[in-house]
Design a protein around this motif. Structure first.
Motif, PDB file in Angstrom:
ATOM      1  N   ASN A  87     -17.946   9.580  -2.699  1.00 17.84           N
ATOM      2  CA  ASN A  87     -18.521   8.661  -1.910  1.00 17.84           C
ATOM      3  C   ASN A  87     -18.687   7.595  -2.032  1.00 17.84           C
ATOM      4  OD1 ASN A  87     -19.099   8.273  -5.098  1.00 17.84           O
ATOM      5  ND2 ASN A  87     -21.487   8.764  -4.263  1.00 17.84           N
ATOM      6  N   ALA A  88     -17.209   7.043  -2.524  1.00 18.36           N
ATOM      7  CA  ALA A  88     -16.617   5.627  -2.631  1.00 18.36           C
ATOM      8  C   ALA A  88     -16.829   5.375  -1.014  1.00 18.36           C
ATOM      9  CB  ALA A  88     -15.396   5.880  -2.325  1.00 18.36           C
ATOM     10  N   ASP A  89     -17.360   3.816  -0.993  1.00 20.30           N
ATOM     11  CA  ASP A  89     -17.618   3.454   0.461  1.00 20.30           C
ATOM     12  C   ASP A  89     -16.513   2.645   1.050  1.00 20.30           C
ATOM     13  OD1 ASP A  89     -20.604   3.110   0.313  1.00 20.30           O
ATOM     14  OD2 ASP A  89     -20.513   2.591  -1.429  1.00 20.30           O
ATOM     15  N   ILE A  90     -15.416   2.714  -0.495  1.00 23.73           N
ATOM     16  CA  ILE A  90     -13.502   1.652   0.152  1.00 23.73           C
ATOM     17  C   ILE A  90     -12.845   1.435  -0.461  1.00 23.73           C
ATOM     18  CG2 ILE A  90     -12.821  -1.008   0.621  1.00 23.73           C
ATOM     19  CD1 ILE A  90     -14.563  -0.612   2.904  1.00 23.73           C
ATOM     20  N   ARG A  91     -12.219   2.731  -0.068  1.00 21.92           N
ATOM     21  CA  ARG A  91     -10.917   3.276  -0.631  1.00 21.92           C
ATOM     22  C   ARG A  91      -9.637   2.014  -0.132  1.00 21.92           C
ATOM     23  NH1 ARG A  91     -13.697   7.580   0.505  1.00 21.92           N
ATOM     24  NH2 ARG A  91     -13.982   9.020  -1.021  1.00 21.92           N
ATOM     25  N   VAL A  92      -9.288   1.276  -1.337  1.00 19.16           N
ATOM     26  CA  VAL A  92      -7.721   0.505  -1.110  1.00 19.16           C
ATOM     27  C   VAL A  92      -6.661   0.770  -2.153  1.00 19.16           C
ATOM     28  CG1 VAL A  92      -7.132  -1.726  -1.630  1.00 19.16           C
ATOM     29  CG2 VAL A  92      -9.220  -1.458  -1.307  1.00 19.16           C
ATOM     30  N   TRP A  93      -5.266   0.411  -1.266  1.00 19.92           N
ATOM     31  CA  TRP A  93      -4.766   0.898  -1.724  1.00 19.92           C
ATOM     32  C   TRP A  93      -3.415  -0.723  -2.073  1.00 19.92           C
ATOM     33  CZ3 TRP A  93      -2.095   4.607  -4.730  1.00 19.92           C
ATOM     34  CH2 TRP A  93      -0.405   4.178  -5.342  1.00 19.92           C
ATOM     35  N   LEU A  94      -2.984  -0.910  -3.343  1.00 20.38           N
ATOM     36  CA  LEU A  94      -2.703  -2.246  -3.502  1.00 20.38           C
ATOM     37  C   LEU A  94      -1.076  -2.010  -3.463  1.00 20.38           C
ATOM     38  CD1 LEU A  94      -4.694  -4.705  -5.959  1.00 20.38           C
ATOM     39  CD2 LEU A  94      -4.468  -4.611  -3.446  1.00 20.38           C
ATOM     40  N   TYR A  95       0.076  -2.992  -3.160  1.00 20.55           N
ATOM     41  CA  TYR A  95       1.418  -2.044  -2.587  1.00 20.55           C
ATOM     42  C   TYR A  95       1.779  -2.753  -3.417  1.00 20.55           C
ATOM     43  CZ  TYR A  95       5.869  -2.084  -0.897  1.00 20.55           C
ATOM     44  OH  TYR A  95       6.667  -1.936  -0.885  1.00 20.55           O
ATOM     45  N   ALA A  96       3.152  -3.193  -4.362  1.00 16.43           N
ATOM     46  CA  ALA A  96       4.273  -4.374  -4.631  1.00 16.43           C
ATOM     47  C   ALA A  96       5.937  -3.644  -4.141  1.00 16.43           C
ATOM     48  CB  ALA A  96       3.681  -4.965  -5.343  1.00 16.43           C
ATOM     49  N   PRO A  97       6.134  -3.915  -4.375  1.00 11.91           N
ATOM     50  CA  PRO A  97       8.213  -3.254  -4.493  1.00 11.91           C
ATOM     51  C   PRO A  97       7.755  -3.537  -5.976  1.00 11.91           C
ATOM     52  CG  PRO A  97       7.833  -4.887  -3.207  1.00 11.91           C
ATOM     53  CD  PRO A  97       6.704  -5.412  -3.134  1.00 11.91           C
ATOM     54  N   SER A  98       8.825  -2.733  -5.940  1.00 12.63           N
ATOM     55  CA  SER A  98       8.951  -1.795  -7.577  1.00 12.63           C
ATOM     56  C   SER A  98      10.220  -3.616  -8.854  1.00 12.63           C
ATOM     57  CB  SER A  98      10.270  -1.070  -7.977  1.00 12.63           C
ATOM     58  OG  SER A  98      10.784  -0.842  -7.344  1.00 12.63           O
ATOM     59  N   SER A  99      10.088  -3.973  -7.661  1.00 17.66           N
ATOM     60  CA  SER A  99      11.308  -5.563  -8.512  1.00 17.66           C
ATOM     61  C   SER A  99      10.122  -6.177  -8.400  1.00 17.66           C
ATOM     62  CB  SER A  99      12.620  -6.391  -7.272  1.00 17.66           C
ATOM     63  OG  SER A  99      11.702  -6.123  -6.456  1.00 17.66           O
ATOM     64  N   ALA A 100       9.054  -6.798  -8.014  1.00 15.19           N
ATOM     65  CA  ALA A 100       8.337  -6.959  -8.530  1.00 15.19           C
ATOM     66  C   ALA A 100       6.735  -6.876  -9.239  1.00 15.19           C
ATOM     67  CB  ALA A 100       6.954  -7.145  -6.949  1.00 15.19           C
ATOM     68  N   ARG A 101       6.705  -5.317  -9.355  1.00 17.47           N
ATOM     69  CA  ARG A 101       5.831  -4.863 -10.620  1.00 17.47           C
ATOM     70  C   ARG A 101       6.660  -4.497 -11.447  1.00 17.47           C
ATOM     71  NH1 ARG A 101       5.292  -0.018  -9.806  1.00 17.47           N
ATOM     72  NH2 ARG A 101       6.488   0.138  -8.003  1.00 17.47           N
ATOM     73  N   ALA A 102       7.583  -5.141 -12.113  1.00 15.22           N
ATOM     74  CA  ALA A 102       8.535  -4.486 -12.823  1.00 15.22           C
ATOM     75  C   ALA A 102       8.393  -6.022 -13.633  1.00 15.22           C
ATOM     76  CB  ALA A 102      10.162  -4.169 -12.795  1.00 15.22           C
ATOM     77  N   LYS A 103       8.648  -7.259 -12.944  1.00 20.84           N
ATOM     78  CA  LYS A 103       8.308  -9.036 -13.402  1.00 20.84           C
ATOM     79  C   LYS A 103       7.261  -8.972 -14.010  1.00 20.84           C
ATOM     80  CE  LYS A 103      11.827 -10.999 -10.105  1.00 20.84           C
ATOM     81  NZ  LYS A 103      11.888 -11.840  -9.078  1.00 20.84           N
ATOM     82  N   ARG A 104       6.158  -8.806 -13.414  1.00 25.09           N
ATOM     83  CA  ARG A 104       4.579  -8.831 -13.733  1.00 25.09           C
ATOM     84  C   ARG A 104       4.509  -7.490 -14.987  1.00 25.09           C
ATOM     85  NH1 ARG A 104       1.375  -6.848  -8.557  1.00 25.09           N
ATOM     86  NH2 ARG A 104       1.771  -8.531  -6.957  1.00 25.09           N
ATOM     87  N   VAL A 105       4.895  -6.876 -15.464  1.00 22.64           N
ATOM     88  CA  VAL A 105       4.923  -5.647 -16.562  1.00 22.64           C
ATOM     89  C   VAL A 105       5.606  -6.635 -17.331  1.00 22.64           C
ATOM     90  CG1 VAL A 105       5.043  -3.034 -17.409  1.00 22.64           C
ATOM     91  CG2 VAL A 105       4.782  -3.899 -15.478  1.00 22.64           C
ATOM     92  N   ALA A 106       6.784  -6.511 -17.714  1.00 16.39           N
ATOM     93  CA  ALA A 106       7.930  -7.621 -18.333  1.00 16.39           C
ATOM     94  C   ALA A 106       7.088  -9.266 -19.149  1.00 16.39           C
ATOM     95  CB  ALA A 106       8.952  -7.832 -17.312  1.00 16.39           C
ATOM     96  N   GLY A 107       6.559  -9.649 -18.325  1.00 19.00           N
ATOM     97  CA  GLY A 107       6.106 -10.562 -18.425  1.00 19.00           C
ATOM     98  C   GLY A 107       4.358 -10.431 -19.064  1.00 19.00           C
ATOM     99  N   ARG A 108       3.583  -9.084 -18.978  1.00 18.75           N
ATOM    100  CA  ARG A 108       2.352  -8.811 -19.833  1.00 18.75           C
ATOM    101  C   ARG A 108       2.989  -7.851 -20.458  1.00 18.75           C
ATOM    102  NH1 ARG A 108       0.099  -4.576 -16.135  1.00 18.75           N
ATOM    103  NH2 ARG A 108       1.560  -3.178 -18.098  1.00 18.75           N
TER     104      ARG A 108
END
Length: 203
Positions: A87-108
């Protein structure tokens, strides 16, 4: 109002979800495997491997998620939220290339970039394989979603503004917590006052 935001590792779903919840006055529902792995005193990827063999870990996890989200008034920021919360009202998918996601995870998480790249690849594939096997859900299929946002191009503040505006346009501004209860109490008081007024006029 229930908003479900999903994305692969490092896509920014938690950062964006927290901002959406703040903008709309909603609570955040965000159970994680990280918490379960920590409770089990296991490495996260080792816990994923355990879940690949013991499907009850996922089914119990998702049952708790559904029960919590069913209370309403929330932003859900888990991998399967958009599929699990019917019964979700809004469904959202966030996309980012694997290179950008790897940088975030490395920093986090404070890990070398190469390690972060391997980490997200293994997590993404482990999750996708399990969800396909257990639920027949392909997390790469976003055909039923309301929004797909590139979180590399749009910063969390921008992404959250897009989602909040879409939710308001579709559902209206959510009530304050307890507003419905307050309105019901006010209606009862008004009805009681009118009843007394009628009795007074009869006398």
């Amino acid at each position: 109002m229930i908003i479900c935001i999903a994305g692969l590792s490092g896509s920014g779903k938690n950062s964006v979800g927290n901002l959406v919840a703040e903008k709309l006055g909603l609570r955040v529902v965000n159970p994680t495997f990280k918490t379960l792995a920590k409770s089990a005193k296991m490495d996260l990827l080792d816990f994923h491997r355990k879940a690949e063999k013991e499907h009850k870990i996922d089914t119990d996890f998702d049952a708790r998620l559904i029960a919590d989200a069913s209370k309403g008034g929330c932003v859900v920021t888990t991998w399967l939220g958009p599929w699990m919360i019917k019964n979700a009202d809004i469904r959202v998918w966030l996309y980012a290339p694997s290179s950008a996601r790897a940088k975030r995870v490395a920093g986090r998480d404070g890990m070398p970039l190469a390690d972060a790249a391997r980490h997200i690849e293994e997590r993404d594939e482990s999750n996708r394989a399990r969800y396909l096997e257990i639920y027949k859900i392909d997390i790469y299929d976003h055909s039923g979603f309301d929004l797909v946002i590139n979180s590399e191009r749009f910063m969390p503040g921008q992404s959250s503004a897009i989602i909040a505006q879409a939710a308001i346009e579709k559902c209206g501004m959510p009530q304050e917590p307890g507003a419905a209860k307050k309105a019901a109490c006010a209606a009862k008081r008004d009805a009681a006052a009118k009843g007394k007024a009628k009795k007074g006029r009869k006398k």
